[in-house]
Design a protein around this motif. Structure first.
Motif, mmCIF file in Angstrom:
data_model
loop_
_atom_site.group_PDB
_atom_site.id
_atom_site.type_symbol
_atom_site.label_atom_id
_atom_site.label_comp_id
_atom_site.label_asym_id
_atom_site.label_seq_id
_atom_site.Cartn_x
_atom_site.Cartn_y
_atom_site.Cartn_z
ATOM 1 N N CYS B 154 11.502 -3.979 -15.640
ATOM 2 C CA CYS B 154 11.029 -3.129 -14.550
ATOM 3 C C CYS B 154 9.517 -2.969 -14.689
ATOM 4 C CB CYS B 154 11.707 -1.769 -14.604
ATOM 5 S SG CYS B 154 13.492 -1.872 -14.438
ATOM 6 N N THR B 155 8.790 -3.534 -13.757
ATOM 7 C CA THR B 155 7.337 -3.472 -13.792
ATOM 8 C C THR B 155 6.894 -2.465 -12.747
ATOM 9 O OG1 THR B 155 7.406 -5.818 -14.314
ATOM 10 C CG2 THR B 155 5.256 -4.905 -13.762
ATOM 11 N N GLU B 156 6.328 -1.363 -13.227
ATOM 12 C CA GLU B 156 5.978 -0.279 -12.311
ATOM 13 C C GLU B 156 4.493 -0.265 -12.000
ATOM 14 O OE1 GLU B 156 9.562 2.637 -13.827
ATOM 15 O OE2 GLU B 156 7.636 2.535 -14.872
ATOM 16 N N GLY B 157 4.175 0.052 -10.777
ATOM 17 C CA GLY B 157 2.770 0.134 -10.406
ATOM 18 C C GLY B 157 2.616 0.519 -8.953
ATOM 19 N N ARG B 158 1.398 0.324 -8.462
ATOM 20 C CA ARG B 158 1.099 0.683 -7.080
ATOM 21 C C ARG B 158 1.002 -0.588 -6.241
ATOM 22 N NH1 ARG B 158 -4.102 4.320 -5.194
ATOM 23 N NH2 ARG B 158 -3.627 4.336 -2.941
ATOM 24 N N LEU B 159 1.782 -0.595 -5.168
ATOM 25 C CA LEU B 159 1.757 -1.750 -4.264
ATOM 26 C C LEU B 159 1.126 -1.310 -2.944
ATOM 27 C CD1 LEU B 159 2.703 -4.719 -3.729
ATOM 28 C CD2 LEU B 159 4.804 -3.750 -2.809
ATOM 29 N N ILE B 160 0.055 -1.993 -2.561
ATOM 30 C CA ILE B 160 -0.570 -1.701 -1.266
ATOM 31 C C ILE B 160 -0.472 -2.963 -0.416
ATOM 32 C CG2 ILE B 160 -2.662 -0.916 -0.084
ATOM 33 C CD1 ILE B 160 -3.575 0.271 -2.758
ATOM 34 N N LEU B 161 0.199 -2.829 0.722
ATOM 35 C CA LEU B 161 0.382 -3.982 1.598
ATOM 36 C C LEU B 161 -0.264 -3.696 2.943
ATOM 37 C CD1 LEU B 161 4.180 -4.669 0.990
ATOM 38 C CD2 LEU B 161 2.248 -5.817 -0.084
ATOM 39 N N GLU B 162 -0.934 -4.694 3.466
ATOM 40 C CA GLU B 162 -1.464 -4.568 4.818
ATOM 41 C C GLU B 162 -0.713 -5.569 5.697
ATOM 42 O OE1 GLU B 162 -5.587 -5.498 5.138
ATOM 43 O OE2 GLU B 162 -5.690 -4.831 7.226
ATOM 44 N N PHE B 163 -0.086 -5.052 6.749
ATOM 45 C CA PHE B 163 0.667 -5.887 7.670
ATOM 46 C C PHE B 163 -0.099 -6.044 8.979
ATOM 47 C CE2 PHE B 163 3.849 -3.949 4.981
ATOM 48 C CZ PHE B 163 4.805 -4.927 4.808
ATOM 49 N N THR B 164 0.005 -7.211 9.585
ATOM 50 C CA THR B 164 -0.489 -7.362 10.943
ATOM 51 C C THR B 164 0.486 -6.659 11.876
ATOM 52 O OG1 THR B 164 -1.452 -9.472 10.391
ATOM 53 C CG2 THR B 164 -1.155 -9.011 12.725
ATOM 54 N N PHE B 165 -0.042 -5.920 12.816
ATOM 55 C CA PHE B 165 0.812 -5.135 13.687
ATOM 56 C C PHE B 165 1.169 -5.931 14.936
ATOM 57 C CE2 PHE B 165 1.302 -0.910 16.085
ATOM 58 C CZ PHE B 165 2.658 -1.016 15.928
ATOM 59 N N ASP B 166 2.134 -6.812 14.794
ATOM 60 C CA ASP B 166 2.640 -7.570 15.945
ATOM 61 C C ASP B 166 4.132 -7.822 15.740
ATOM 62 O OD1 ASP B 166 2.780 -9.499 14.006
ATOM 63 O OD2 ASP B 166 1.252 -10.796 14.872
ATOM 64 N N ASP B 167 4.685 -8.714 16.531
ATOM 65 C CA ASP B 167 6.122 -8.983 16.437
ATOM 66 C C ASP B 167 6.550 -9.488 15.067
ATOM 67 O OD1 ASP B 167 6.040 -8.427 19.094
ATOM 68 O OD2 ASP B 167 7.326 -10.113 19.662
ATOM 69 N N LEU B 168 5.698 -10.290 14.466
ATOM 70 C CA LEU B 168 6.095 -10.933 13.210
ATOM 71 C C LEU B 168 5.972 -10.000 12.012
ATOM 72 C CD1 LEU B 168 4.513 -14.476 13.689
ATOM 73 C CD2 LEU B 168 6.903 -13.848 13.976
ATOM 74 N N MET B 169 5.053 -9.035 12.107
ATOM 75 C CA MET B 169 4.838 -8.076 11.015
ATOM 76 C C MET B 169 4.692 -8.792 9.664
ATOM 77 S SD MET B 169 4.956 -4.590 11.365
ATOM 78 C CE MET B 169 5.966 -3.947 10.061
ATOM 79 N N ARG B 170 3.691 -9.661 9.597
ATOM 80 C CA ARG B 170 3.489 -10.389 8.346
ATOM 81 C C ARG B 170 2.395 -9.735 7.509
ATOM 82 N NH1 ARG B 170 3.216 -16.724 9.533
ATOM 83 N NH2 ARG B 170 1.361 -16.073 10.689
ATOM 84 N N ILE B 171 2.423 -10.050 6.229
ATOM 85 C CA ILE B 171 1.505 -9.422 5.283
ATOM 86 C C ILE B 171 0.148 -10.120 5.312
ATOM 87 C CG2 ILE B 171 1.106 -8.952 2.827
ATOM 88 C CD1 ILE B 171 4.280 -8.955 2.623
ATOM 89 N N LYS B 172 -0.913 -9.332 5.483
ATOM 90 C CA LYS B 172 -2.280 -9.857 5.428
ATOM 91 C C LYS B 172 -2.823 -9.778 4.006
ATOM 92 C CE LYS B 172 -5.259 -8.474 8.764
ATOM 93 N NZ LYS B 172 -5.779 -7.685 9.930
ATOM 94 N N SER B 173 -2.535 -8.652 3.355
ATOM 95 C CA SER B 173 -2.960 -8.566 1.960
ATOM 96 C C SER B 173 -1.915 -7.844 1.135
ATOM 97 C CB SER B 173 -4.332 -7.904 1.857
ATOM 98 O OG SER B 173 -4.203 -6.512 1.849
#
Lengths: 280, 280
Positions: B154-173
């Protein structure tokens, strides 16, 4: 072709959802059916994801009201929950009704569990007229325990859920058959124990087939008390003596046996029962 | 009032989703906005749930094509992934570009991992003009390892995800900063080991801060090779010698420095770069 999210092929749940909602309306034809990655409607495994999220929000202060709200959100009013597992003295099988479900989940945390979630691998959905069944042969109930050491307990088995197929998508029946369980402890805890007494404590399982003693006791109590529930409700609602409660209950049961009530009478009966249950 | 699923209060993601989709159309006004339990559109944490489901479907036969499809489904074409953690000799931070993301995830499994999923506790969403940020301070990357004993890391930490706000909702970072890790072993494995050699093996961590050696090596390689990627792509695309590749690359960079290209030239440049990347 995506096996899971119906990319490139019609999603029967999605179709059925829109059909039920918009059948006969102008909207139905012009509705922009999501093309991709929005196959959320009607996918029963998302409901378990939501159930896990709700369980995350539990705190030490979560009282009966919180657990009632939890059960109301995820379980139908006539839902039942069955837990089957094998102890040293043979197979056990406990089935409890809707009113006892909130306390079942609560009992898990009362047994020292800090976190609880269900992880499903390759769940299979099947679609019926008024319900959706989710059958997951590789379901793991994961619980985190804090005492005496941090322990992660993984209880593996088959989870079969029946959902009502409507907007609320609530569970009608929950059936979990435990196959095996694993208690995991941190490597460093094990290494730091040189004291034989501590090592002895470390070697003992803290659950029985993944189930804590408090849950086990609760289930045993349920089996004894559930048939008596009608009597106790009557006692509380009408302040009758136990003997009189038994008398009137038996009389009503006998009445129903010799002269099954008509539709109107049955409805009256149902309303009364409901009132008594809420009056507990 | 539900904190999580916007019951009883307007869901800004849902609103924005419908606004963008149906703005100006007749549908927009008459659209039946789901009343309850269907706040799926635009909720970024569901995308991680889907990412976990996709990772479950990986088999031994999952090849480059499978991993490319995985990355295409969840990551933008210009996405980046950053992993930060602390080793014995100090803090490390690796950032890789989109083309290297499929092999990053693959490297985890090549390091002996049988299962991988991300578990988020209390993720926070924030909504920007063209993106959604998911910030989860209590994210756990869970990996199952089979050798030499079953181990759950179990690797614990902080995850920050940036999603593009469109139909696909894919990760930018994707930014994961590891805080700590825990290696869990089954209680019964520990007890069955009487051999000191085996106990010694049992005591050794199999990961470094939850990261396998194969992933660590891959990240190190990426840092060395990523700046050379342009040269290698050019070499493959035009069959130039390494020296000539370096010359033309430097010449183009110099050209861009002394005379920044206009819009049209820039677009041409971008198209060329893309072609080279795909031509790898």
């Amino acid at each position: 072709m995506c096996q899971f999210c119906y990319i490139g092929r019609p999603n029967p749940f999605l179709f059925e959802f829109f059909r039920r909602r918009f059948h006969g309306s102008v909207l139905y034809r012009s509705l922009p059916v999501p093309r991709r990655h929005t196959p959320y409607f009607g996918q029963p495994d998302y409901r378990i994801y939501e159930l896990n999220k709700r369980l995350q929000q539990r705190t030490e202060d979560s009282d009966n009201l919180w657990w009632d709200a939890f059960a109301t959100e995820f379980f139908e009013d006539d839902a039942s929950l069955t837990l089957a597992f094998c102890l040293e003295d043979g197979p056990k099988r406990y089935t409890i009704g809707r009113t006892l479900i909130p306390r079942y989940f609560r009992s898990i945390f009362e047994g020292g569990v800090l976190e609880l979630y269900y992880n499903m691998k390759h769940p299979k959905e099947s679609f019926h007229n008024t319900s959706i069944t989710l059958d997951c042969d590789q379901c793991t109930m994961v619980t985190h325990h804090g005492k005496p050491f941090f322990t992660k307990v993984c209880t593996e088995g088959r989870l079969i859920l029946e959902f009502t197929f409507d907007d609320l998508m609530r569970i009608k029946s929950w059936h979990f058959a435990v196959r095996s369980h694993r208690e995991l402890i941190p490597r460093n805890v094990m290494l730091s124990q040189q004291d034989p007494g501590m090592l002895d404590q470390l070697s003992k399982n803290i659950t029985r087939q993944g189930i804590t003693n408090s849950t086990l006791n609760y289930l045993r109590l349920c089996v004894i008390l559930e048939p008596m529930q009608e009597l106790m409700s009557r006692h509380k609602a009408y302040a009758l003596s136990p003997r009189d409660c038994l008398k009137t209950t038996l009389f009503q049961k006998w009445q129903r046996m010799v002269a099954p009530p008509g539709k109107r009478a049955a409805r009256k009966q149902a309303t009364e029962t409901q009132r008594i249950e809420f009056g507990r």
